[in-house]
Write an enzyme that holds these catalytic residues in place. Structure first.
Site, short mmCIF file in Angstrom:
data_model
loop_
_atom_site.label_atom_id
_atom_site.label_comp_id
_atom_site.label_asym_id
_atom_site.label_seq_id
_atom_site.Cartn_x
_atom_site.Cartn_y
_atom_site.Cartn_z
N CYS A 2 52.27 38.22 27.03
CA CYS A 2 51.94 37.35 25.91
C CYS A 2 52.12 35.90 26.37
CB CYS A 2 52.87 37.62 24.73
SG CYS A 2 52.92 39.34 24.28
N ARG A 28 46.57 35.23 28.73
CA ARG A 28 47.75 36.09 28.86
C ARG A 28 47.78 37.21 27.83
NH1 ARG A 28 51.80 33.61 31.91
NH2 ARG A 28 53.23 35.17 31.13
N TRP A 75 49.63 40.22 23.52
CA TRP A 75 49.02 41.37 24.19
C TRP A 75 49.92 42.54 23.80
CZ3 TRP A 75 50.00 45.22 27.76
CH2 TRP A 75 48.90 45.76 28.42
N ASN A 99 58.00 37.15 24.63
CA ASN A 99 57.13 37.75 25.64
C ASN A 99 58.00 38.68 26.47
OD1 ASN A 99 55.36 38.37 27.73
ND2 ASN A 99 55.78 36.46 28.83
N GLY A 100 57.67 39.98 26.47
CA GLY A 100 58.47 40.93 27.24
C GLY A 100 58.65 42.20 26.44
N GLU A 491 37.50 46.18 45.94
CA GLU A 491 37.56 44.98 45.10
C GLU A 491 36.27 44.83 44.29
OE1 GLU A 491 39.77 43.20 44.03
OE2 GLU A 491 38.85 41.33 43.42
N LYS A 495 36.28 44.68 40.23
CA LYS A 495 35.68 43.58 39.45
C LYS A 495 34.75 44.13 38.39
CE LYS A 495 37.72 40.89 40.03
NZ LYS A 495 38.84 41.22 40.78
N GLU A 498 36.60 46.06 35.55
CA GLU A 498 37.40 45.16 34.71
C GLU A 498 36.57 44.48 33.63
OE1 GLU A 498 41.00 42.97 37.05
OE2 GLU A 498 39.04 42.67 37.92
N HIS A 514 33.45 64.38 51.50
CA HIS A 514 34.64 65.16 51.15
C HIS A 514 34.87 65.18 49.64
CE1 HIS A 514 35.37 65.48 55.38
NE2 HIS A 514 35.24 64.17 55.48
N LYS A 613 45.91 38.79 32.14
CA LYS A 613 45.94 38.14 33.46
C LYS A 613 47.27 38.35 34.16
CE LYS A 613 44.37 35.20 36.52
NZ LYS A 613 43.42 35.87 37.40
C1 G6P Z 1 46.41 41.87 36.54
C2 G6P Z 1 45.20 40.97 36.62
C3 G6P Z 1 44.53 41.12 37.98
C4 G6P Z 1 45.53 40.83 39.09
C5 G6P Z 1 46.78 41.71 38.95
C6 G6P Z 1 47.88 41.24 39.89
O1 G6P Z 1 46.01 43.19 36.55
O2 G6P Z 1 44.29 41.29 35.60
O3 G6P Z 1 43.46 40.20 38.08
O4 G6P Z 1 44.93 41.07 40.31
O5 G6P Z 1 47.30 41.62 37.63
O6 G6P Z 1 48.27 39.95 39.49
P1 G6P Z 1 49.04 38.95 40.42
O7 G6P Z 1 49.29 37.76 39.55
O8 G6P Z 1 50.30 39.62 40.85
O9 G6P Z 1 48.14 38.65 41.57
#
Ligand code: G6P
Length: 618
Positions: A2, A28, A75, A99-100, A491, A495, A498, A514, A613
């Site tokens: 959050c 966040r 969140w 937050n937590g 990756e 992307k 997500e 496999h 994020k």
């Molecule tokens: C979340 C974000 C990702 C990010 C991951 C690790 O899942 O949505 O975009 O790669 O956390 O975050 P960090 O801040 O540790 O790179």
């Protein structure tokens, strides 16, 4: 996960600034938002939905003018997103944002219910408010409440609370003050001539100040409009360092782009240049300020990389880079798995944690385990002063500026670059690499900016947008790569899933036979990375396998060999470069592809559903 922002002003109404701060923190968490001001009755406004919904609510139903307030964007963890579960939460004369996760909230709640307290929400955070109000009640028995009395109550609450928290708190009878506490959830103080701030991160108030205090675990205190007081776990007052951050306030805006993600993709050329210039000296010394000595770097038998999400993929690519440059075996693990599998580690291991935010709970947990077992931990991180930077022996700071789009893009490029630099530094220390080779690599990295800018051109972008349009209705995507392109395939798939919510998987192309090949059908799009190199022919074979089974084939290649181009339904040409830097280029078209597929499908790109994020809870 959050976002918290709170402020004490000398003059003027705090509400517009708090709403503006919430907008900057929305990445966040964005399922509900709320705000409270310090005025009689501690008035609160909360709304399910986005910060914009809260702003509208406040417009229709204004809060009284006040120069002190707290705000939150959520969140959800405990309790569905709803108006009643939104923060701030109130208990007695206390209103707070959290937050937590309060892990022992159930047992605390039970005891408070037995005492006759009532709860209106399903959240753990409301229990935090009750806990603090309860402890303040005990302090009040000793006399009138003053700020130190709240500190004693907060301190006792912190001793009873298990879990992570960043808190900003108003207490009705103490005007002009915001109280705060942190444990395992980030919290900074922002200081300015007009007043002071408490926030989850600097972005929230970067338009107002560049002077920050990064709070440490277990610290608590209060701000007023002119001063701050910070205390440690024993309630001893500490004098924290004020750090000046030179991030541009503009960098938290979209600069005319429709989405942060697009802006951040297109910043990758600059990010490369900035990260390189800040980590090499004018005499081409690599990481001149890195505090781990060459002797120590020579002493390791193994490097273990831990990270989550995109940072983990940077680490997976980093394995190839580090092993080749240093001759040291490298393991890569999900931080969330590593921390709980009792890893075999000792003082001859170097643990490298990679994280954009430096606040990811699992990555922090993994580093703590590594340290307990005697390993040396270092980090690659984008946020100076973050919890991760404080845990490790030293950090290579990437120079991305704030990354706001939930789907990470520019941080990946900077992380890979930082791994190159670490690899060169360790390679030199171990005499695995000579001066000449070092200069060659540096030159290659510097000149890769030109190739990156080519990929960021309008021509490439609009071609990928066309490809995306063609396939956006397909429901399954496979991304195939081999060698260093395998992490890039992972990756690319991450992307896409997500932000477009399509089923996407990355595979090492050789694994197709496999199992995954059974899934290939006409409904599938296969994106193959077919760069020139020793496995080019192998990838070609894998492409044939999927093509004959009806999949649509999009090929990314840097060669003009006819076979790959003829097999493909669509081709994206990548500038030809040295294999050392090629993966850095290959990721860019995949970021664009995900972006344009999501755009075509009408998805909310910067704030994808269910994601956040900064994952500061497990
Ligand atoms: C979340 C974000 C990702 C990010 C991951 C690790 O899942 O949505 O975009 O790669 O956390 O975050 P960090 O801040 O540790 O790179």
């Amino acid at each position: 996960m959050c976002g918290i922002v709170a402020a004490c002003f000398k003059n003027g109404d705090v509400v517009p600034t708090l709403v503006e701060g919430l907008r900057c923190l929305e990445y966040r968490g964005y399922d509900s938002a709320g705000l409270a001001v310090l005025a009689p009755g501690l008035p609160v406004r909360k709304a399910k939905g986005r910060v914009e919904d809260l702003a509208q609510l406040i417009e229709q139903n204004p809060l009284p003018d006040s120069s002190v307030g707290i705000a939150h964007t959520r969140w959800a963890t405990h309790g569905e997103p709803s108006q009643v579960n939104s923060h701030p939460h109130r208990a007695g004369s206390v209103v707070l944002v959290h937050n937590g996760i309060l892990e022992n909230f159930e047992s605390l709640k039970e005891s408070f219910v037995e005492e006759g307290r009532e709860f209106v929400s399903q959240t753990d955070s409301e229990v935090w408010a009750a806990l603090l109000d309860h402890e303040i009640g005990l302090v009040r028995k000793d006399g009138p409440l003053d700020p130190m009395g709240v500190m004693r109550a907060l301190n006792r609450s912190m001793a009873r609370a298990r879990g992570s928290y960043g808190l900003a708190i108003l207490v009705e009878e103490l005007p002009g003050l915001v109280f705060f506490a942190r444990n395992e959830s980030p919290l900074v103080l922002g200081l300015s001539p007009d007043g002071n701030y408490v926030a989850s991160d600097v972005q929230a108030v970067l338009a107002r100040t560049h002077d920050f205090i990064y709070l440490l675990e277990g610290q608590c205190g209060w701000i007023d409009a002119e001063s701050f007081h910070v205390f440690d776990r024993d309630l001893g007052e500490v004098q924290p360092e004020v750090e000046h951050l030179d991030w541009d306030a503009e960098s938290v805006g979209k600069s005319g782009y429709e989405h942060f993600m697009l802006k951040e993709i297109e910043e990758q050329g600059i990010v490369l240049a900035q990260t390189l210039s800040s980590t090499t000296s004018s005499k081409d010394r690599i990481l001149p300020d890195f505090r781990v000595s060459d002797d120590t770097l020579r002493s390791f038998d193994r490097i273990v990389i831990v990270a989550c999400g995109t940072a983990l993929h940077a680490g997976r690519l980093g394995r190839y880079i580090l092993e080749e440059a240093t001759g040291i075996p490298v393991d890569v693990d999900f931080a969330s798995e590593f921390r709980y599998r009792n890893p075999l580690l000792g003082e001859r291991d170097l643990v490298l944690a990679i994280s954009q935010s430096g606040e990811t709970a699992d990555t922090l947990g993994a580093v703590k385990v590594a340290r307990e077992k005697g390993a040396t931990a270092v980090a690659i991180c984008n946020v100076r002063g973050s919890s991760l930077c404080r845990l490790v022996a030293d950090t290579i700071l990437t120079q991305c500026g704030p990354e706001i789009g939930v789907a990470s893009t520019k941080a990946f490029t900077a992380q890979v670059l930082a791994i190159h630099l670490l690899a060169m530094r360790v390679g030199m220390a171990r005499r695995q690499m000579g001066e000449e080779e070092l200069l060659r690599r540096l030159q290659l990295l510097r000149s890769s900016r030109t190739a990156i800018e080519t990929l960021l051109s309008h021509q490439v972008r609009s071609h990928i947008a066309e490809v995306a349009k063609k396939y956006a209705h397909k429901s399954v995507y496979f991304f195939l790569g081999r060698g260093a392109d395998y992490p890039i395939a992972l990756e690319g798939a991450l992307k896409l899933k997500e932000i477009s919510y399509l089923h996407a998987e990355g595979y090492p192309a050789g694994e197709m036979k496999h199992g995954p090949l059974a899934l290939v059908s006409e409904d599938m799009v296969v994106v193959a990375l077919a760069g020139e190199g020793p496995v080019y022919d192998k990838v070609l074979g894998n492409m044939q396998e999927v093509k004959t089974r009806g999949a649509k084939l999009v090929v990314l290649t840097n060669t003009d060999k006819r076979e790959a181009i003829e097999l493909a339904d669509d081709v994206v040409l990548i500038p030809r470069t040295d294999p050392l830097v090629a993966p850095l280029l290959h990721v860019i078209p995949l970021q664009y592809l995900a972006y344009y597929v999501a755009l075509e499908r009408g998805c909310e790109i910067d704030k994808p559903r269910n994601l956040a994020k900064s994952v500061t809870v497990e």
